[in-house]
Structure formats: C-alpha cells, structure tokens
Design an enzyme around this catalytic site. Structure first.
Site, PDB file in Angstrom:
ATOM      1  N   THR A   1       0.841  -1.204   0.000  1.00  9.89           N
ATOM      2  CA  THR A   1       0.000   0.000   0.000  1.00  9.89           C
ATOM      3  C   THR A   1       0.873   1.250   0.000  1.00  9.89           C
ATOM      4  OG1 THR A   1      -1.688  -1.192   1.250  1.00  9.89           O
ATOM      5  CG2 THR A   1      -1.881   1.200   1.168  1.00  9.89           C
TER       6      THR A   1
ATOM      7  N   VAL B   1       5.349  -9.581  10.391  1.00 12.74           N
ATOM      8  CA  VAL B   1       5.316  -8.645  11.515  1.00 12.74           C
ATOM      9  C   VAL B   1       5.641  -7.249  11.001  1.00 12.74           C
ATOM     10  CG1 VAL B   1       6.296  -8.017  13.745  1.00 12.74           C
ATOM     11  CG2 VAL B   1       6.024 -10.426  13.150  1.00 12.74           C
TER      12      VAL B   1
ATOM     13  N   LYS C   1     -12.892  -1.443  18.703  1.00 15.43           N
ATOM     14  CA  LYS C   1     -13.176  -1.398  20.139  1.00 15.43           C
ATOM     15  C   LYS C   1     -13.177   0.042  20.648  1.00 15.43           C
ATOM     16  CE  LYS C   1     -11.666  -3.062  24.654  1.00 15.43           C
ATOM     17  NZ  LYS C   1     -10.885  -4.067  25.403  1.00 15.43           N
TER      18      LYS C   1
ATOM     19  N   HIS D   1     -44.815 -24.851  -5.639  1.00 26.10           N
ATOM     20  CA  HIS D   1     -44.908 -24.713  -4.181  1.00 26.10           C
ATOM     21  C   HIS D   1     -44.104 -25.780  -3.437  1.00 26.10           C
ATOM     22  CE1 HIS D   1     -47.661 -21.513  -4.786  1.00 26.10           C
ATOM     23  NE2 HIS D   1     -48.652 -22.270  -5.209  1.00 26.10           N
TER      24      HIS D   1
END
Length: 518
Positions: free
Chosen positions: A34, A62, A135, A274
């Site tokens: 990005t 990481v 959160k 049906h």
C-alpha cells in the site's frame, strides 16, 4: 493533526481516497504494498517502520504488531490517564484505520491451491488492528469496505469529523467482516481435515447475492445469500438470461426441482410448484421428457418451475411457450429456443452449467426454529437396486422395477406424507403433505384419474416415502389397478400389507430407507 493508517489488500479507490485525506490535512501512515502504491501516486505517507522504529520482518508477517500502533489506536482520548501514558511514552494517537484483509477467500477458490498457500494468506496484523480500532470506535474511525470511503469523506468535508453514529456503523461492519473471515478459515480447515462431525459450536458465513422485494409473503423482508466457495450445479451458480429478478419462492422452488433432477442421468424434465414436484418425465430425448412432465399435470404446472438436464431445443421451446412458467433452468439453450423465451419479458430463464453436479454428501441441511437451529446432513442417499428386497410372492417385472425406481426418486422430494404414482417413466399422480398416508394415496390416484384419465393408474406403480401403517393404502392401490409398490418397510403391521398385496397379485419391494421431507 489527524492521522490515518492505511494497509489494504483490495486497493480499489485507495489512491483517490488517500489524496482526499491529505487534502483535508490528515497525515497518512502506510505499510508494504500500500505504501509503495501511494508513493508511486505521489501521495505523501510515512512508512510504518519509520513510525515504530522497527523494521518489517519475517517476510512481512510482523509490521503493525507493535505497541506504538496499538497504543495509538486503543487510547481513550477522554481518559486522562491514557493520554498521560501516551505522552510519557512519546506515542501519538491514530485516528483512522483503513484496512482490508489478506485475500484468503480468493486464495482458497483458486484451482490447485495448497494448504501452505492458504495458511500463508491468513491475516494476523490486519484483524488485530481492525478489532483494536473498532473497540475504540468513539475515538477511531475504522474503514474495512471501499464502499464506505465516500461516507467518511462527506462527513470530514462537511463536519470536520466522522460522526459517532457513523463510527458505530463502521465498528459493526468490522466485527461482521472479521467474524466472516475467521469463519471462512475455520470452515476451510474443517474440510482439510475431513471433519464432518456436527461441531459443539456452529458458525457459518454467507455472501449476499441480492436483496429481494419481499419474502414468502409481501410483509416479510428477504435477501438471497450464497455459501463461500465453488458451488457448481447450484442455483447460486446459475446465469440469468431473461426475465424479472428471482423471488424468494422462485429460488426455494427451483432449488427443490434441481435437487430432484440430480437423481436422474437420462434426459429428464421436472416441473415443480410450491416446493413439490407436479410433473416428472424421463425419456430418450429431452423433448419427449417435457411431453411427459407436462402431461402429468397440465393444471398445476401453470405458474410453476421447469428444470431440464439437457439443452432445451427449438421444438421444446415451441411447446413450452404457450404455458405460463415462472422459471426455466437448463444447462444450455438452442439460440432459436432462447429467442422464443425472450419474447416473454417476465419469464426467468437460467443457464446452469454442471446441472448434474450434486452437493457434498456431508453438506448441512438447516432449519431455523424459534430460539435455535436444527442441523442435519443432507439426504444424499437413494437406494442400491441390488439391495431392494422383494417381500411378496410375485417379483416385479423388468418394466415394473424400472418404474418403481423412477417413482422412488420422485417421492424422495415430495413433502411427507408423500405418495408418487408413475408409469412408463412418467409421474402420473402425486399426493404431498397430507397428515394421513391414506389421504395422500387417495389424492395421488384421484389426480391421476382426473388429469390424465380414468385408466391412467392401471398398470402403474406406487412409491411411498415411509412405511404403510395399515393395509388400506394397498386396498386403494388395488382399486386403481396399480400393480407394484415400493416403500421402506419397517411397520409393526408390514405383514398385513404384504398379505393384502399377495391377495391381489401386487408385487411389493422394501427399500429399508425412508425419505421424510418436512
């Protein structure tokens, strides 16, 4: 100055979004691919390792798992102690997170994907950032879906901030997204282990295909969802070539018709209404199969569903065009046949490649009940012809056995109590959903004699989805001229039915397997 952390796998619109954020005075922090994309587009951004002072490592596994990132996300701005701790640690807040996850779904859908490749595409840092930001939603706007970029920009431009209500909406979207992502992973691992036991906790995820005008009835809301993964041969895989949008009832009825059709390998047409088959025909070519299915019940097919397991020809379409049908499904259509159907703008024409492909044997069948869910594996079994047990003095003729097996396939998909009559590989009378088996038997006989003719049932066969509790069904079959019966057996009064069959010269076979369908 507000700060936004951007790390996306789906880079749709991200450059344009980031430019807008910068124009509003927002500082961008970014990672990996990005960051490179933003840099190529001359969008100013800080690389994550420059922020944390720690290089990306372990092949990028990481990079954002760092206290500087997560403290900046989780600090409650109105909590004086939190803010003093950030100041002491020289950590700045992060006010916006734009993250979407490694393409796990796209990876597992690739042909030949290895388990190692799938596991490598399980995102760790992304969900952690999303959950942390969500959160702390009152202070952090978290965007997981490119479709929400415009909402965020509009509020930033007009109000100089993202509203609390929008942040709460974005929070909800995050937890729905990460829940679906984790469920997808768990389901993939279960299948990798061939673990088909019913689990202690059941989580499933589906993708919305479309909203619907209404459900079974106009006052009910409805939407159509599909399972994640390759589902060849299912209605979710069909391509609509003509007609109105499929309704809730269209989809439900078409699915039932297709599941019945999959029981046949020879050219076969199934008409459904049906949730019950109203006409089924098999023959050497698909046009003849249509003739049988249509003639089985010219009344009930009106407004029904028709599915075929061979290409629909011009000649067949010519016959079908005068019948009002809701949905037609086939693996393909002759060009001229399709043109005929397209003259009727409302009829839904679906093309379904792999129409013969069945569900996995251990696929789940779900029924919602008030306060819970009942789950079972699908009814994938039929019978093994060699294991059918003749219980009467007379053995079925070759033709009777052919019709018995045909009728047994049909009755498997008739609502219980279900009875199906057949002759010459054509259903001639179907009695579905009665609370008494004798009523279903009488109904199937009455329908056959009324719709096809008084002699329709002479020489026909009868299939029952479950055992006969009494010999009254045999009595009615005899009156109608039925010569052969197939049923599971297993009643404490089986001997009564066997004796009655012997008395009338009817042959009866037991399958040892029932097919209740509620």
């Amino acid at each position: 100055m507000m700060r936004a952390l951007i790390s996306v796998s789906d880079k749709t619109g991200i450059v344009e979004f980031a430019k807008e954020l910068v124009s509003l005075g927002i500082e961008i922090i970014s990672t990996g691919g990005t960051y490179s994309k933003l840099k190529e587009a001359n969008v100013p951004a800080i690389e994550i390792s420059d922020l944390t002072g720690f290089p990306e490592c372990l092949d990028g596994r990481v990079k954002t798992l760092h206290p500087i990132v997560h403290a900046g996300l989780l600090a409650i701005r109105s909590n004086e102690s939190h803010m003093k701790q950030l100041q002491a640690l020289n950590i700045e807040t992060i006010d916006m997170v734009i993250v979407n996850l490694y393409p796990f779904k796209a990876t597992i859908l690739k042909d030949g994907v290895t388990r190692a490749e799938a596991v490598e595409n399980i995102d760790i840092g992304g969900p952690t950032m999303l959950r942390a930001a969500a959160k702390n939603y009152q202070d952090v706007a978290v965007v997981v879906d490119p479709a929400d970029y415009s909402i965020v920009l509009k509020e930033l431009k007009e109000e100089k901030e993202v509203s609390l209500d929008t942040k709460f909406y974005l929070m909800q979207k995050v937890f729905m997204h990460t829940s679906s992502y984790d469920t997808m992973i768990a389901d993939y691992l279960r299948k990798q282990r061939n673990d088909y036991e019913l689990p202690e906790t059941l989580t499933m995820t589906f993708e919305k295909v479309q909203d619907m005008r209404y459900g079974e009835n106009p006052h009910q809301k409805a939407a159509f969802y599909r399972e994640i993964g390759k589902k060849q041969g299912s209605i979710t895989d069909a391509v609509q070539l003509n007609g109105k949008e499929l309704s809730f009832n269209n989809i439900n009825d078409t699915n039932g018709a297709l599941e019945l059709l999959k029981e046949f390998t020879e050219p076969t047409v199934v008409a459904c209404k049906h949730g019950n088959p109203c006409g089924v025909g098999s023959d050497t070519d698909i046009e003849k199969a249509w003739d049988k299915a249509f003639l089985a019940d010219k009344v009930s097919i009106y407004g029904g569903i028709v599915v075929a397991n061979r290409e629909i020809t011009l000649a067949m379409a010519e016959k079908m065009k005068s019948v009002f049908l809701e949905v037609v499904v086939a693996p393909s259509y002759e060009v001229e046949a399709l043109e005929i159907f397209k003259t009727k703008k409302n009829i839904r024409i679906l093309e379904l490649k792999g129409i013969e492909i069945t569900q996995e044997e251990n696929a789940y069948d779900l029924k919602k009940v008030n306060g819970g869910l009942i789950v079972q594996t699908i009814d994938s079994k039929l019978l093994i012809e060699e294991e059918v047990k003749v219980v009467t003095d007379r053995t079925p003729s070759e033709k009777e056995m052919e019709d018995l097996l045909f009728a047994w396939r049909v009755v498997k998909f008739v609502k219980s109590n279900g009875i199906a009559l057949a002759k010459d590989k054509q259903s001639i009378g179907i009695g579905p959903g009665q609370v008494s088996r004798i009523w279903s038997t009488k109904q199937s006989i009455d329908h056959a004699q009324e719709l096809i003719g008084q002699n329709a049932t002479k020489g026909a066969v009868l299939a029952s989805d479950a055992f006969f509790p009494f010999d009254d069904c045999v009595e009615e079959a005899h009156k109608a001229g039925i010569t052969a019966i197939i049923q599971p057996g297993g009643s404490i009064r089986d001997e009564d039915s066997i004796k009655k069959c012997n008395e009338y010269g009817i042959t009866m076979v037991f399958t040892g397997m029932r097919h209740f369908k509620h």
